[in-house]
Design a protein around this motif. Structure first.
Motif, short mmCIF file in Angstrom:
data_model
loop_
_atom_site.label_atom_id
_atom_site.label_comp_id
_atom_site.label_asym_id
_atom_site.label_seq_id
_atom_site.Cartn_x
_atom_site.Cartn_y
_atom_site.Cartn_z
N ASN A 3 -3.59 2.31 27.08
CA ASN A 3 -4.75 1.75 27.78
C ASN A 3 -5.19 0.40 27.21
OD1 ASN A 3 -5.69 2.92 25.36
ND2 ASN A 3 -7.76 3.18 26.20
N VAL A 4 -4.42 -0.12 26.25
CA VAL A 4 -4.82 -1.40 25.62
C VAL A 4 -3.85 -2.50 26.02
CG1 VAL A 4 -5.10 -2.62 23.42
CG2 VAL A 4 -5.96 -0.27 23.67
N THR A 5 -4.38 -3.69 26.34
CA THR A 5 -3.54 -4.84 26.68
C THR A 5 -4.01 -6.05 25.88
OG1 THR A 5 -3.50 -3.98 28.93
CG2 THR A 5 -2.62 -6.19 28.61
N LEU A 6 -3.06 -6.82 25.40
CA LEU A 6 -3.41 -8.08 24.72
C LEU A 6 -3.20 -9.22 25.69
CD1 LEU A 6 -1.68 -7.72 21.21
CD2 LEU A 6 -4.02 -7.13 21.88
N TYR A 7 -4.25 -9.98 25.93
CA TYR A 7 -4.15 -11.17 26.77
C TYR A 7 -4.17 -12.40 25.87
CZ TYR A 7 -5.12 -7.96 30.60
OH TYR A 7 -5.06 -6.93 31.48
N HIS A 8 -3.08 -13.16 25.91
CA HIS A 8 -2.96 -14.30 25.00
C HIS A 8 -3.68 -15.51 25.60
CE1 HIS A 8 0.24 -12.59 22.29
NE2 HIS A 8 0.14 -11.69 23.25
N ALA A 9 -4.51 -16.15 24.77
CA ALA A 9 -5.33 -17.26 25.27
C ALA A 9 -4.96 -18.58 24.61
CB ALA A 9 -6.81 -16.95 25.04
N GLY A 10 -4.86 -18.57 23.28
CA GLY A 10 -4.60 -19.83 22.57
C GLY A 10 -3.55 -19.63 21.50
N ASP A 11 -2.30 -19.46 21.93
CA ASP A 11 -1.22 -19.39 20.94
C ASP A 11 0.03 -20.04 21.52
OD1 ASP A 11 -0.14 -17.48 22.70
OD2 ASP A 11 -0.58 -15.78 21.38
N LYS A 12 0.98 -20.30 20.63
CA LYS A 12 2.23 -20.88 21.10
C LYS A 12 3.37 -20.39 20.23
CE LYS A 12 1.87 -25.07 18.34
NZ LYS A 12 1.84 -26.51 18.30
N LEU A 13 4.58 -20.57 20.72
CA LEU A 13 5.77 -20.18 19.95
C LEU A 13 6.23 -21.39 19.15
CD1 LEU A 13 7.61 -18.12 22.70
CD2 LEU A 13 6.71 -17.22 20.54
N GLU A 14 6.41 -21.17 17.83
CA GLU A 14 6.90 -22.24 16.97
C GLU A 14 8.08 -21.66 16.20
OE1 GLU A 14 3.73 -25.19 15.33
OE2 GLU A 14 4.41 -23.95 13.67
N ASP A 15 9.28 -22.15 16.47
CA ASP A 15 10.51 -21.58 15.90
C ASP A 15 10.54 -20.06 16.12
OD1 ASP A 15 11.01 -24.15 14.94
OD2 ASP A 15 9.88 -23.73 13.10
N GLY A 16 10.17 -19.64 17.32
CA GLY A 16 10.24 -18.22 17.65
C GLY A 16 9.09 -17.39 17.09
N ARG A 17 8.20 -18.01 16.34
CA ARG A 17 7.06 -17.29 15.76
C ARG A 17 5.81 -17.60 16.57
NH1 ARG A 17 4.91 -18.50 10.11
NH2 ARG A 17 4.63 -20.48 11.19
N LEU A 18 4.93 -16.60 16.72
CA LEU A 18 3.69 -16.82 17.45
C LEU A 18 2.65 -17.38 16.48
CD1 LEU A 18 3.11 -16.18 20.40
CD2 LEU A 18 2.25 -13.94 19.70
N VAL A 19 2.08 -18.57 16.80
CA VAL A 19 1.04 -19.13 15.93
C VAL A 19 -0.18 -19.51 16.77
CG1 VAL A 19 2.75 -20.04 14.28
CG2 VAL A 19 1.87 -21.52 16.11
N THR A 20 -1.34 -19.60 16.12
CA THR A 20 -2.57 -19.94 16.85
C THR A 20 -2.53 -21.41 17.28
OG1 THR A 20 -3.78 -20.62 14.86
CG2 THR A 20 -3.89 -18.29 15.46
N SER A 21 -3.11 -21.68 18.46
CA SER A 21 -3.14 -23.07 18.95
C SER A 21 -4.45 -23.40 19.65
CB SER A 21 -1.97 -23.32 19.90
OG SER A 21 -2.14 -22.54 21.06
N GLY A 22 -5.41 -22.47 19.60
CA GLY A 22 -6.67 -22.73 20.30
C GLY A 22 -7.83 -22.02 19.62
N GLY A 23 -9.03 -22.22 20.17
CA GLY A 23 -10.23 -21.60 19.61
C GLY A 23 -10.27 -20.11 19.91
N ARG A 24 -10.09 -19.80 21.20
CA ARG A 24 -9.98 -18.38 21.56
C ARG A 24 -8.50 -18.06 21.56
NH1 ARG A 24 -13.61 -17.41 26.78
NH2 ARG A 24 -12.53 -19.26 27.51
N VAL A 25 -8.07 -17.13 20.72
CA VAL A 25 -6.64 -16.89 20.51
C VAL A 25 -6.14 -15.73 21.37
CG1 VAL A 25 -4.89 -16.32 18.78
CG2 VAL A 25 -6.79 -17.84 18.17
N LEU A 26 -6.85 -14.62 21.31
CA LEU A 26 -6.39 -13.42 22.04
C LEU A 26 -7.60 -12.68 22.60
CD1 LEU A 26 -3.94 -11.94 19.41
CD2 LEU A 26 -3.34 -12.24 21.80
N GLY A 27 -7.41 -12.01 23.73
CA GLY A 27 -8.40 -11.07 24.24
C GLY A 27 -7.79 -9.69 24.16
N VAL A 28 -8.50 -8.75 23.51
CA VAL A 28 -8.00 -7.38 23.39
C VAL A 28 -8.78 -6.52 24.38
CG1 VAL A 28 -7.59 -5.46 21.84
CG2 VAL A 28 -7.60 -7.80 20.94
N THR A 29 -8.12 -6.05 25.43
CA THR A 29 -8.80 -5.28 26.47
C THR A 29 -8.38 -3.81 26.41
OG1 THR A 29 -9.04 -7.12 28.00
CG2 THR A 29 -9.02 -4.93 28.98
N ALA A 30 -9.37 -2.93 26.50
CA ALA A 30 -9.06 -1.50 26.65
C ALA A 30 -9.74 -1.00 27.91
CB ALA A 30 -9.56 -0.71 25.45
#
Ligand code: AMP
Ligand code: GLY
Length: 426
Positions: free
Chosen positions: A359-386
């Motif tokens: 019942n949980v979903t992660l909505y990505h808001a401010g991140d990017k892939l850097e050499d295949g790794r997920l890194v932060t790229s914004g103020g709001r990074v993720l929304g965790v919805t249940a």
């Protein structure tokens, strides 16, 4: 079918995940998308949301069957007009209808002329006249708004004359929000619970979505600076069936007919920012698009196929469609970069849990892939919805999952949904 979604935040991720549920959907392109969206769509990081020329060229080159334009900027810049001119069906208002958000003066005049309840107001394009008005016995607090789009920041609420004078200077003379401060609206301060209602409309028929409650301030107990939104819950307990009925009759239907009368019928998602004042519901603002992070709690509760609803809006057949909801609740907790909405650092590695409850979903808001790794790229990074049968369960599950995501400087509000729970217990 090949779809295109313009945008790259948590809202667009929620739209894309929902569109994916339709088995007819083959490829979804996200312009620009982000690191997390790349798991659900083909992202094109080179094409930004304001680059209308490139968006339209891209859509033509990939034989896009349906496009969704989610953010305010491209809508105000006429992205939908241009896609339509290129023969591509899409979801979203044209530039003329998008003025309902991109010009507060347009929106206030519309409401005044068509008797739609909103705060009393005056418009000024001359700072001296605005100051004379404020000095002439206005009561405080008062609300000072820049006319144009200002990333949700162009609203100031001065508590006294001195602060009001400073607000006029900030917006009109220093142009802190750029050209959007050429004109200002000064309006009456309203009180009461705030409710967000997003609605599908094809210009005539309207299907309001489940109501929601945003948490705009950065700090717990609604303290600190205004942000894009630190969390949401749906439905909003203050929005009872009786209130919904009043809103339909006094606000929603009159807004649609007002837009038709002005020669710019609104097609797309119309967002009503409402305040339930002691005199009844009033419009605080309109947005010409899905809210962020409202979408992250509303769309998970939609039972009807999203693409079908969006196509009915485009084809103006929404009146013949039943739009159904699960009847459950959802909560979204935003994980932000420490320091947001002011200065924050980027490029922090994000560690996601290996598994999440169903019942949980992660909505990505401010991140990017850097050499295949997920890194932060914004103020709001993720929304965790249940999503859960009760709001209490949804909040518990969202906070548990939020604790399992790690990145340096992770910041979240601890009180998302508390007011809603209190209201449910009253
Ligand atoms: P807006 O960007 O127009 O949504 O305004 C941001 C926030 O300012 C709203 O969510 C309200 O909390 C507050 N606000 C805006 N207009 C008023 C008003 N007339 N009275 C009281 N609060 C307001
Ligand atoms: N969450 C408020 C907005 O999308 O404008």
């Amino acid at each position: 079918m090949n779809l295109l979604v313009v945008g790259g935040g948590g809202r667009e991720h929620a739209i894309i995940k929902k569109l994916r549920e339709n088995p007819r959907v083959e490829t979804i392109y996200a312009l620009p998308g982000n690191g997390g969206i790349a798991q659900d769509a083909v992202c094109v990081p080179e094409i930004g949301v304001k680059n209308i020329e490139k968006i339209v060229d891209f859509a033509k080159s990939r034989s896009i069957d349906f496009a969704v334009v989610a953010p305010d900027d491209p809508l105000a810049l006429g992205c939908v007009d241009r896609l339509h001119a290129a023969g591509i069906p899409c979801f979203g208002p044209d530039a003329k209808a998008a003025r309902i958000e991109s010009s507060k003066v347009f929106a206030k005049t519309l409401m005044k002329q068509h008797g739609i309840p909103t705060a009393q107001y005056r418009v000024f394009d001359d700072p001296a006249a605005a100051l004379a008005y404020l000095r002439g016995g206005t009561s405080f607090p008062v609300v000072v708004k820049a006319d144009g789009l200002a990333l949700g920041k162009g609203v100031l609420i001065p508590q006294n004359l001195q602060e009001a004078e400073a607000a006029v200077k900030t917006i009109m003379e220093d142009r802190a929000f750029g050209d959007s401060g050429r004109e200002i609206v000064i309006e009456e301060f309203l009180t009461g619970p705030e409710v967000s209602v997003l609605a599908f409309t094809d210009g005539t028929a309207i299907r309001p979505m489940v109501s929601s409650m945003d948490h705009k301030r950065a700090g717990d107990n609604d303290t600190g600076l205004n942000t894009g939104g630190m969390g949401t819950v749906a439905p909003n307990p203050y929005y009872t069936p009786e209130v919904a009925q009043i809103c339909m009759e006094t606000i929603f239907l009159p807004t649609l007919s007002a837009m038709r009368a002005e020669g710019c019928p609104f097609k797309g998602c119309l967002y009503f920012g409402l305040m339930l004042t002691p005199e009844g519901p009033k419009v605080i603002e309109y947005n010409c698009r899905f809210g962020d992070p409202e979408t992250q709690v509303v769309l998970p509760l939609l039972k009807t196929d999203l693409l079908t609803v969006m196509q009915a809006v485009e084809n103006e057949t929404l009146g013949a469609l039943d739009v159904e909801w699960t009847g459950g609740t959802a909560a979204c907790v935003i994980l932000a970069s420490g320091g947001y909405p002011e200065h924050y650092e980027k490029g922090k590695a994000i560690a996601l849990p290996d598994t999440l409850p169903e019942n949980v979903t992660l909505y990505h808001a401010g991140d990017k892939l850097e050499d295949g790794r997920l890194v932060t790229s914004g103020g709001r990074v993720l929304g965790v919805t249940a999503a859960a049968p009760t709001l209490k369960e949804a909040l518990t599950d969202a906070y548990t999952a939020a604790a399992a995501v790690e990145f340096e400087g992770k910041y979240l509000r601890r009180d998302i949904g508390r007011r809603a729970l209190d209201a449910l217990e009253d």
